[in-house]
Write a protein that holds these residues in place. Structure first.
Motif, PDB file in Angstrom:
ATOM      1  N   THR A  45       0.835  -1.208   0.000  1.00  0.00           N
ATOM      2  CA  THR A  45       0.000   0.000   0.000  1.00  0.00           C
ATOM      3  C   THR A  45       0.868   1.256   0.000  1.00  0.00           C
ATOM      4  N   SER A  63      -5.832   5.277  -4.435  1.00  0.00           N
ATOM      5  CA  SER A  63      -5.225   4.059  -3.891  1.00  0.00           C
ATOM      6  C   SER A  63      -6.234   2.927  -3.765  1.00  0.00           C
ATOM      7  N   VAL A  64      -7.502   3.272  -3.536  1.00  0.00           N
ATOM      8  CA  VAL A  64      -8.537   2.237  -3.367  1.00  0.00           C
ATOM      9  C   VAL A  64      -8.802   1.505  -4.691  1.00  0.00           C
ATOM     10  N   SER A  67      -5.762  -0.515  -5.685  1.00  0.00           N
ATOM     11  CA  SER A  67      -5.605  -1.722  -4.867  1.00  0.00           C
ATOM     12  C   SER A  67      -6.593  -2.805  -5.286  1.00  0.00           C
ATOM     13  N   ILE A  68      -7.798  -2.397  -5.673  1.00  0.00           N
ATOM     14  CA  ILE A  68      -8.784  -3.371  -6.162  1.00  0.00           C
ATOM     15  C   ILE A  68      -8.288  -4.012  -7.463  1.00  0.00           C
ATOM     16  N   LEU A  71      -5.714  -6.445  -6.528  1.00  0.00           N
ATOM     17  CA  LEU A  71      -6.403  -7.607  -5.976  1.00  0.00           C
ATOM     18  C   LEU A  71      -6.951  -8.494  -7.100  1.00  0.00           C
ATOM     19  N   GLY A 260      -4.792 -11.253   0.014  1.00  0.00           N
ATOM     20  CA  GLY A 260      -5.784 -10.318  -0.531  1.00  0.00           C
ATOM     21  C   GLY A 260      -6.522  -9.567   0.558  1.00  0.00           C
ATOM     22  N   ILE A 264      -6.034  -5.421   0.986  1.00  0.00           N
ATOM     23  CA  ILE A 264      -7.149  -4.496   0.772  1.00  0.00           C
ATOM     24  C   ILE A 264      -7.573  -3.866   2.100  1.00  0.00           C
ATOM     25  N   THR A 267      -5.158  -1.049   2.866  1.00  0.00           N
ATOM     26  CA  THR A 267      -5.396   0.063   1.930  1.00  0.00           C
ATOM     27  C   THR A 267      -6.630   0.871   2.344  1.00  0.00           C
ATOM     28  N   LEU A 268      -7.717   0.178   2.689  1.00  0.00           N
ATOM     29  CA  LEU A 268      -8.959   0.865   3.088  1.00  0.00           C
ATOM     30  C   LEU A 268      -8.751   1.652   4.374  1.00  0.00           C
TER      31      LEU A 268
END
Length: 605
Positions: A45, A63-64, A67-68, A71, A260, A264, A267-268
């Motif tokens: 991240t 970033s969200v 990151s998805i 993923l 994963g 995530i 990151t969130l």
């Protein structure tokens, strides 16, 4: 003494029959083979945020979705390598897939990339673990290289002790890391939902004109560093208990789910807490401090994070020796990598990995950050070749449901190829060396293979036509005087042949006269040949004499040089004596059609 020390550090030798007991179940394998992948949670991240923050704090919401996307790629890679495990249950991953479907050169590129990547993994991980320690204890900063080398030595010893034993010890901190990050994500999520955060997060979906596609692609490629180590399970299938492929596939899926979820989740939380990169505090450190304050839980998370960064190197210790074994079996690496050690591991591969990574740490003075882009490219090249190889396999074999499998690998290949190109173009100043280094590695592999093939061709015989030829034996014994050592050698020589000659090389007339007189008095039944060396050299006259003997007897006799040598009772006593016998042997060992043998005489005092 050395033997006792080895037993203490490595343990007692194990029987070959105990090999099955060294195989890993899912939970131990997860700890050993996923440490590299799971450790990337500590920096994945952060790598994304470091790129995005260049466009301002408001850009961090990207970033969200990035990151998805990472993923999504992880899901593709996990399913793709799961297919590889069942298609190639002998292990080897990208190397075996490329060799079977793409040919020699691509397979060597894949194998070379992975081997180099594993060396970089150990160097980078040990340096990262050292950085975490020196951050907590600044007074140790001057000893960072020593600390990194101590870490490498520790991992080397643990892996030389055997796969099962190292898994039992190293599983504890790895599962502690998973448990700690899970608590952090859950606690941080609950606190955020309860409104316990004061920091404002960047507004999600804000349109920003100065955020370019190039910047987003660079952030995405940086985030993909979180996927390093995913291929390790498919490389190490032979380390699993039976049914090996089933256990390997289960371990891979479990690793993908954990990786994963943690990636995530971090990151969130980083987005929700409004975390931005700080050179003095990592993203995980900021999230942990915001969630728990600087209490006990904060320091536990920091401690296990530092530990997992260090233990990430252990994945390489599992995969490197196995891949080296497979490439050595195909004659592309030295055969020493095929030898199992006392504890049934491929010890030479483990030691070679340690030495090379230690040289990198010393060469870069413990600062290996510049190696990370090269390290990531080294992973994605095999990813791409593996996906392409599996695509060709499905088209050729066409098993049941091959269309879906082909689609998965096609998407994976296009994605990993794109990421590889993005890495190369966006970080060319750090990755250009791979265009020189990889061809060089492949060239070395080819030269090794050619050497083994040439040796095999030269040594091969036609067992129906070619038989041993019986010849006589002319024995030459270089002597420096009349001693028990010389007598012992002559006694041995007379059991082998009637054609024995003693050769004395003198430097002056007086020494030669005395030697001839003593030899005549002793009369051992062996003729003495005397040569005067005007330049006080032993090798030159010896070579000329052997040439003369060879010219006269080569067709009827073998020529054997028997070198008398006494062995001292203690090793340090060797220093007190000249090493003429060693020099003669070293000089003559490469002499064609001459057999060189040492006849030892052991001293008791």
């Amino acid at each position: 003494m050395l033997g006792k020390m080895k037993r203490i550090l490595i343990g007692k030798p194990m029987k070959s029959a105990e090999l099955d007991a060294e195989k890993l179940g899912k939970w131990k394998a997860l700890a050993i083979l996923s440490s590299d992948a799971l450790s990337s949670v500590a920096y994945g991240t952060e790598q994304i945020l470091l790129v995005l923050v260049a466009a301002g704090f408001a850009a961090l919401w990207y970033s969200v979705p990035i990151s998805i996307a990472v993923l999504g790629l992880l899901v593709i890679l996990i399913f793709s390598y799961r297919q590889t495990i069942f298609a190639y249950p002998t292990g080897g991953g990208a190397y075996i897939v490329a060799k079977d479907n793409l040919g020699t050169a691509p397979s060597l590129i894949a194998g070379g990339s992975l081997l180099v990547d594993y060396i970089l993994t150990v160097a980078v991980s040990s340096s990262a673990g050292t950085d975490a320690i020196t951050s907590a204890f600044p007074m140790l900063h001057d000893y960072s290289i020593v600390i990194a080398l101590i870490m490498i030595v520790f991992l080397t010893i643990m892996n030389l002790r055997g796969v099962t034993e190292s898994a039992s010890v190293l599983a504890i901190p790895i599962y502690l890391f998973i448990f700690s990050i899970a608590i952090l994500i859950i606690s941080g999520g609950v606190k955020f939902l309860a409104g316990g955060m004061e920091a404002a997060a960047p507004e999600f979906g804000t349109s920003m004109s100065h955020v370019s596609l190039f910047l987003l692609l660079k952030a995405f490629s940086s985030g993909c560093s979180a996927l390093t180590g995913v291929e390790a399970v498919s490389n190490a299938i032979p380390n699993f208990k039976q049914p090996a492929e089933k256990n390997a596939a289960g371990t891979l899926m479990l690793m993908g789910c954990i990786l994963g979820a943690m990636f995530i989740g971090i990151t969130l939380l980083a987005y929700g807490y409004g975390v931005k990169p700080d050179p003095k505090a990592t993203v995980i450190s900021q999230i942990a401090e915001a969630t728990f304050g600087r209490g006990t839980m904060y320091f536990i998370i920091q401690g296990v994070t530092a530990l997992i960064l260090f233990l990430a190197a252990n994945t390489a210790y599992s995969a490197f020796p196995l891949l080296s074994f497979m490439m050595a079996k195909d004659k592309y690496m030295p055969h020493m990598f095929m030898v199992r050690g006392d504890r049934l591991g491929f010890s030479n591969g483990i030691i070679f990995l340690s030495v090379m990574s230690a040289l990198l740490v010393v060469g870069f003075k413990g600062n290996t950050e510049s190696l990370i882009p090269l390290y990531a490219v080294g992973v994605f090249i095999p990813f791409t070749l593996s996906q392409l190889g599996m695509m060709i396999r499905w088209i050729k074999v066409k098993p049941t449901g091959w269309g879906v499998k082909l689609l998965v690998n096609t998407i994976g290949m296009l994605t990993t190829l794109s990421i590889t190109l993005i890495f190369i173009f966006t970080k060319f100043t750090q990755t250009w060396v791979i265009f020189i280094f990889l061809p060089l590695v492949v060239y070395v592999f080819m030269r090794i293979h050619r050497h083994y093939c040439n040796i095999a061709d030269e040594l091969r015989i036609d067992i129906k036509l070619e038989k041993p030829v019986r010849k006589g034996n002319t024995i030459v014994i270089p002597v420096a005087g009349i001693t028990r050592v010389v007598m012992n050698t002559i006694s041995y020589a007379q059991t082998m042949s009637d054609h024995v000659v003693a050769l004395y090389i003198g430097f002056d007339d007086e020494a030669i006269r005395k030697m001839e007189q003593k030899w005549e008095e002793w009369n051992p039944g062996v003729r003495l040949v005397v040569i005067k060396s005007r330049y006080r050299s032993i090798m030159g006259p010896l070579k000329k004499f052997i040439d003369t003997v060879e010219w006269k007897t080569a067709e009827t006799d073998h020529i054997t040089i028997l070198i008398p040598q006494f062995i001292t009772k203690h090793w340090w006593q060797n220093v007190l004596h000249n090493q003429t016998s060693f020099m003669i042997r070293a000089y003559l060992i490469n002499y064609k059609d001459v057999i060189v043998t040492t006849v030892p005489y052991h001293l008791n005092r």
